[in-house]
Every structure is written in C-alpha cells, then in structure tokens.
Write a protein that holds these residues in place. Structure first.
Motif, PDB file in Angstrom:
ATOM      1  N   LYS A   2      29.700  -8.255  31.286  1.00 30.10           N
ATOM      2  CA  LYS A   2      28.460  -7.574  30.925  1.00 30.10           C
ATOM      3  C   LYS A   2      28.648  -6.071  31.011  1.00 30.10           C
ATOM      4  O   LYS A   2      29.366  -5.567  31.881  1.00 30.10           O
ATOM      5  CB  LYS A   2      27.342  -7.993  31.876  1.00 30.10           C
ATOM      6  CG  LYS A   2      26.855  -9.408  31.634  1.00 30.10           C
ATOM      7  CD  LYS A   2      25.711  -9.750  32.560  1.00 30.10           C
ATOM      8  CE  LYS A   2      25.234 -11.171  32.255  1.00 30.10           C
ATOM      9  NZ  LYS A   2      24.250 -11.634  33.232  1.00 30.10           N
ATOM     10  N   LEU A   3      27.990  -5.378  30.105  1.00 23.80           N
ATOM     11  CA  LEU A   3      27.903  -3.922  30.168  1.00 23.80           C
ATOM     12  C   LEU A   3      26.435  -3.541  30.131  1.00 23.80           C
ATOM     13  O   LEU A   3      25.615  -4.244  29.524  1.00 23.80           O
ATOM     14  CB  LEU A   3      28.631  -3.274  28.979  1.00 23.80           C
ATOM     15  CG  LEU A   3      30.151  -3.397  28.943  1.00 23.80           C
ATOM     16  CD1 LEU A   3      30.688  -2.794  27.641  1.00 23.80           C
ATOM     17  CD2 LEU A   3      30.804  -2.731  30.150  1.00 23.80           C
ATOM     18  N   LYS A   4      26.102  -2.425  30.789  1.00 22.22           N
ATOM     19  CA  LYS A   4      24.719  -1.938  30.740  1.00 22.22           C
ATOM     20  C   LYS A   4      24.615  -0.925  29.602  1.00 22.22           C
ATOM     21  O   LYS A   4      25.111   0.200  29.702  1.00 22.22           O
ATOM     22  CB  LYS A   4      24.319  -1.306  32.068  1.00 22.22           C
ATOM     23  CG  LYS A   4      22.833  -1.005  32.130  1.00 22.22           C
ATOM     24  CD  LYS A   4      22.430  -0.531  33.512  1.00 22.22           C
ATOM     25  CE  LYS A   4      20.949  -0.163  33.517  1.00 22.22           C
ATOM     26  NZ  LYS A   4      20.601   0.605  34.725  1.00 22.22           N
ATOM     27  N   GLN A   8      19.897  -2.213  29.099  1.00 19.80           N
ATOM     28  CA  GLN A   8      19.913  -3.675  29.175  1.00 19.80           C
ATOM     29  C   GLN A   8      21.301  -4.182  29.518  1.00 19.80           C
ATOM     30  O   GLN A   8      22.302  -3.572  29.131  1.00 19.80           O
ATOM     31  CB  GLN A   8      19.488  -4.275  27.828  1.00 19.80           C
ATOM     32  CG  GLN A   8      18.068  -3.907  27.432  1.00 19.80           C
ATOM     33  CD  GLN A   8      17.570  -4.718  26.257  1.00 19.80           C
ATOM     34  OE1 GLN A   8      18.338  -5.010  25.348  1.00 19.80           O
ATOM     35  NE2 GLN A   8      16.301  -5.060  26.277  1.00 19.80           N
ATOM     36  N   GLU A   9      21.336  -5.292  30.240  1.00 16.03           N
ATOM     37  CA  GLU A   9      22.603  -5.961  30.485  1.00 16.03           C
ATOM     38  C   GLU A   9      22.992  -6.704  29.209  1.00 16.03           C
ATOM     39  O   GLU A   9      22.255  -7.574  28.750  1.00 16.03           O
ATOM     40  CB  GLU A   9      22.464  -6.968  31.632  1.00 16.03           C
ATOM     41  CG  GLU A   9      22.089  -6.346  32.958  1.00 16.03           C
ATOM     42  CD  GLU A   9      23.274  -5.666  33.634  1.00 16.03           C
ATOM     43  OE1 GLU A   9      24.418  -6.069  33.384  1.00 16.03           O
ATOM     44  OE2 GLU A   9      23.035  -4.715  34.406  1.00 16.03           O
ATOM     45  N   VAL A  10      24.129  -6.338  28.641  1.00 15.98           N
ATOM     46  CA  VAL A  10      24.556  -6.935  27.380  1.00 15.98           C
ATOM     47  C   VAL A  10      25.815  -7.750  27.631  1.00 15.98           C
ATOM     48  O   VAL A  10      26.798  -7.253  28.187  1.00 15.98           O
ATOM     49  CB  VAL A  10      24.839  -5.837  26.326  1.00 15.98           C
ATOM     50  CG1 VAL A  10      25.311  -6.466  25.014  1.00 15.98           C
ATOM     51  CG2 VAL A  10      23.595  -4.990  26.098  1.00 15.98           C
ATOM     52  N   GLU A  11      25.764  -9.005  27.232  1.00 14.21           N
ATOM     53  CA  GLU A  11      26.912  -9.899  27.397  1.00 14.21           C
ATOM     54  C   GLU A  11      27.878  -9.675  26.245  1.00 14.21           C
ATOM     55  O   GLU A  11      27.482  -9.733  25.069  1.00 14.21           O
ATOM     56  CB  GLU A  11      26.421 -11.358  27.393  1.00 14.21           C
ATOM     57  CG  GLU A  11      27.478 -12.385  27.664  1.00 14.21           C
ATOM     58  CD  GLU A  11      27.831 -12.493  29.139  1.00 14.21           C
ATOM     59  OE1 GLU A  11      26.904 -12.500  29.962  1.00 14.21           O
ATOM     60  OE2 GLU A  11      29.039 -12.554  29.442  1.00 14.21           O
ATOM     61  N   ALA A  29      29.011  -5.772  21.192  1.00 12.59           N
ATOM     62  CA  ALA A  29      27.547  -5.765  21.331  1.00 12.59           C
ATOM     63  C   ALA A  29      26.834  -5.703  19.984  1.00 12.59           C
ATOM     64  O   ALA A  29      25.610  -5.852  19.924  1.00 12.59           O
ATOM     65  CB  ALA A  29      27.128  -4.573  22.201  1.00 12.59           C
ATOM     66  N   VAL A  66      32.451  -0.114  33.461  1.00 17.27           N
ATOM     67  CA  VAL A  66      31.804  -1.410  33.702  1.00 17.27           C
ATOM     68  C   VAL A  66      30.541  -1.280  34.551  1.00 17.27           C
ATOM     69  O   VAL A  66      29.631  -2.108  34.449  1.00 17.27           O
ATOM     70  CB  VAL A  66      32.769  -2.437  34.338  1.00 17.27           C
ATOM     71  CG1 VAL A  66      33.777  -2.927  33.329  1.00 17.27           C
ATOM     72  CG2 VAL A  66      33.456  -1.857  35.561  1.00 17.27           C
ATOM     73  N   ASP A  67      30.459  -0.243  35.365  1.00 12.28           N
ATOM     74  CA  ASP A  67      29.268  -0.073  36.206  1.00 12.28           C
ATOM     75  C   ASP A  67      28.392   1.091  35.732  1.00 12.28           C
ATOM     76  O   ASP A  67      27.466   1.492  36.450  1.00 12.28           O
ATOM     77  CB  ASP A  67      29.690   0.187  37.667  1.00 12.28           C
ATOM     78  CG  ASP A  67      30.418  -1.010  38.253  1.00 12.28           C
ATOM     79  OD1 ASP A  67      29.989  -2.153  37.988  1.00 12.28           O
ATOM     80  OD2 ASP A  67      31.421  -0.802  38.957  1.00 12.28           O
ATOM     81  N   ASP A  69      25.914   3.512  33.127  1.00 12.78           N
ATOM     82  CA  ASP A  69      24.825   3.441  32.151  1.00 12.78           C
ATOM     83  C   ASP A  69      25.355   3.988  30.835  1.00 12.78           C
ATOM     84  O   ASP A  69      25.661   5.182  30.735  1.00 12.78           O
ATOM     85  CB  ASP A  69      23.637   4.292  32.603  1.00 12.78           C
ATOM     86  CG  ASP A  69      22.791   3.571  33.627  1.00 12.78           C
ATOM     87  OD1 ASP A  69      22.535   2.369  33.432  1.00 12.78           O
ATOM     88  OD2 ASP A  69      22.409   4.212  34.611  1.00 12.78           O
TER      89      ASP A  69
END
Ligand code: FES
Ligand code: FES
Length: 156
Positions: A2-4, A8-11, A29, A66-67, A69
């Motif tokens: 997932k990325l933010k 939104q958290e996007v898979e 995405a 990965v963490d 915004d």
C-alpha cells in the motif's frame, strides 16, 4: 503493498515496490496525471509532492516513500472538488500549449505556494526554473503562478 496517495491508502501490486515511483503511481495506482518525460530527473514533468515537497517521481524509488504522504495532480483539488488555486490560474491564464509539462509545472507551483504564499517574481522564476516546457510557455507559467498566489489569498 500500500501507498498513501492523495490522502488514501492505495493498494498496488507488490511488483512495483522495487521500482520507481512514477510507475507505481501511473501503472500501479492508475493515476495518469503524472507525466513521464526525460526519465532522468531533469525535465520536471513527473513532479509530485512527497510530504509536501516537490519531488521527481521518475528517479524516486518506491522503497523511499512507503511511509510518505504522496500527492499527485489528482490530489490538488480540495475535498469538495474545488480546483486548487494553481489549477484555476492555469486555466484562467490559458497556460498550456501541448500540456505535457503542465502536471509537473502545477505541482511545483503548488509546492511553492505551500511554502511561500506571496512569492516575488524572482522567487517564482527560481522555484519554477527546473521545470522545462518544450512549448516555451514560460511567460504564461510565471504569470499564472503569481495569479494563483492571489487566488489563494482571496480564498483564505
Ligand atoms: S520525467 Fe522525471 S524529471 Fe523528466
Ligand atoms: S505546454 Fe508543451 S511542453 Fe509545456
């Protein structure tokens, strides 16, 4: 993984995790507002925001963000769908020609206005100097960034 992205958290498929951010955004995405140009960190067409800073997604490893915004062109409008002052100004001033560079131009301009609400002409030129436009729309870009600062202040 997932990325933010844009709040939104996007898979996205794990396969993008070892690659560059632009492909995780576009192909992973499905957000096509971020444009590929030189692929070498030079032209600025792939600019996105990482924790509020303008960053070139074509040279940014996904592992580094990965963490974070991540904000793309699609994330510039507010939660009510109102266009960002930069988007409003670029439309008002009829800035684009072919438009390929414009996503990166607007992301750089938006990052500038986050950090400096009332930039001088010199500060605008400096902040936008690493975003290239093959169509030579530099005069209108500069004018639109100044107008965006006015619109942002009117909306405050
Ligand atoms: S495509 Fe990323 S800087 Fe040119
Ligand atoms: S409008 Fe064509 S590259 Fe900038």
């Amino acid at each position: 993984m997932k990325l933010k992205i844009n709040g939104q958290e996007v898979e996205i498929d794990d396969a993008y995790g070892s690659g560059l951010l632009i492909w995780a955004i576009r192909d992973g995405a499905g957000l096509m507002g971020t444009k590929f140009g030189c692929g070498a960190g030079i032209c600025g067409s792939c600019t996105v925001h990482i924790d509020g800073e303008a960053v070139r997604s074509c040279i940014t490893p996904v592992q580094n963000v990965v963490d974070a915004d991540i904000r793309t062109l699609e994330g510039l409008p507010n939660e009510d769908g109102m266009l960002h002052p930069v988007q409003q100004a670029f439309i008002e001033q009829q800035v684009p020609q072919c438009a390929w560079c414009m996503s990166g131009q607007m992301m750089s301009a938006a990052a500038l206005l986050e950090q400096n609400e009332n930039p001088t002409q010199e500060e605008i030129v400096e902040a936008m100097s690493e975003n290239y436009c093959r169509c030579g729309c530099y005069f209108r870009i500069k004018s639109a960034v100044a107008r965006a600062a006015e619109i942002k202040q009117e909306m405050a």
